[in-house]
Design a protein around this motif. Structure first.
Motif: not given
Length: 344
Positions: A10-16, A29-34, A63-69, A74-78
């Protein structure tokens, strides 16, 4: 011998978020947004469906990015996002998959633990963490096991990571919070300052992809963007040219170049010599801005190339490293700094 489990990278990126399945290649391949109902905390949409909601949600939905930098904010959402996405590519099995996750070299121990726990909660049996710079080098075709220095500049959505890789590990690195999002914000500021028009982040990203550049294109590109007139509050359209974009994104590009110089200055002389000979590899969506590699090469004097399939390169590298999971488990091959945890 029958294989009853799947190995996943898994490539756990801020955007994808990209998922590589051993034997199949990149399967997701999906945007990392919930998208979340902020009153109930219920997860509504994930990935592309959630991305469509950005800037268009009612008061109760965010709509948020649970992964930043590059790390979990946000652990639960990730965990919920990973559970949903892993469920799309894995069928019912008595054996949970082993998962290799690429992480920034600057990640802290607490952040590592969060990644491991979130992936196990999402359905993994074992988790291995590998520096994204090492995976990127492997994905670009570099023999990462050799005592040979290679520099990687990975410009993601939230962070840019500059690292010198040798013997399967990171020797010197620097991570800065200037990357794709910073380029989008710079375009927003420029349009507001020069044209008195406020545009959204998605519009800025589309402009960056279509006509963004750091050196003049052979033909001047032009794009019409729509936003809100700051003076009247009414919708308004303006035309932007690629020449204007050079001015708009120069500042974040300069910050990245300064970080590259800092890493080169701290690199041991022998490895610096290797980097000068082997060149610099650029990856990530930000590296696709027209002329970025030319600017880096001119500024450092070192040959610079953008890797093939820059957005997926790290995931491909993680996929290659899946072949060595057994050795990593036995502690016999030190491909990268890694932590392993067995699920309860």
């Amino acid at each position: 011998m029958l294989i009853f489990e799947r190995d996943i990278a898994i490539d756990l990126g801020t955007s994808n978020l990209l998922i590589y399945v051993r034997g199949k290649g990149i399967s997701l391949r999906e945007p990392s947004i919930v998208a979340v109902d902020k009153y109930t905390g219920r997860l509504l949409k994930v990935g592309q469906e959630a991305q469509k909601m950005l800037g268009r949600t009612p008061a109760n939905i965010v709509a948020i990015h649970p992964i930043q930098s590059g790390v979990i904010s946000d652990y639960d959402m990730t965990a919920a996002m990973l559970h949903e996405m892993l469920g799309r590519i894995t069928s019912f099995s008595l054996f949970k998959p082993r998962v290799l996750v690429t992480v920034p070299s600057s990640i802290t121990g607490v952040e590592e633990r969060n990644v491991i726990d979130a992936v196990i909660e999402a359905g993994a049996r074992k988790v291995y963490l590998v520096e994204s710079a090492v995976a990127t080098a492997a994905g670009a075709g570099v023999d990462i096991s050799r005592p040979d220095g290679h520099m990687v500049i990975d410009i993601g959505g939230g962070t840019t990571e500059i690292a010198v890789v040798s013997l399967g590990g990171v020797v010197e690195c620097k991570s800065i919070k200037v990357a794709g999002d910073a380029f989008d914000e710079a375009i927003i500021r420029y349009v507001r300052r020069k044209h008195n028009v406020l545009i959204g982040k998605r519009t800025a990203e589309e402009v960056k992809i279509s006509i963004g550049c750091l050196v003049q294109r052979p033909e001047v590109g032009m794009e019409e963007v729509r936003g809100r007139d700051i003076l009247t509050g009414l919708p308004k359209s303006v035309r932007l040219t690629s020449t204007e974009l050079i001015e708009a994104i120069r500042e974040p590009a300069t910050a990245i170049l300064e970080a590259v110089h800092m890493v080169l200055e701290e690199t041991p002389p022998e490895l610096a010599s290797d980097v000068a000979q082997n060149g610099i590899l650029m990856s990530g969506g930000g590296s696709l801005i027209y002329g970025f590699d030319t600017v880096v090469q001119k500024d450092t004097g070192i040959p610079t190339v953008v890797v093939e399939d820059a957005i997926s390169c790290t995931a491909f590298g993680g996929g290659k490293m899946l072949l060595n999971l057994d050795d990593m488990q036995d502690g016999m091959v030190n491909l990268a700094r890694k932590r392993q945890l067995k699920g309860n």
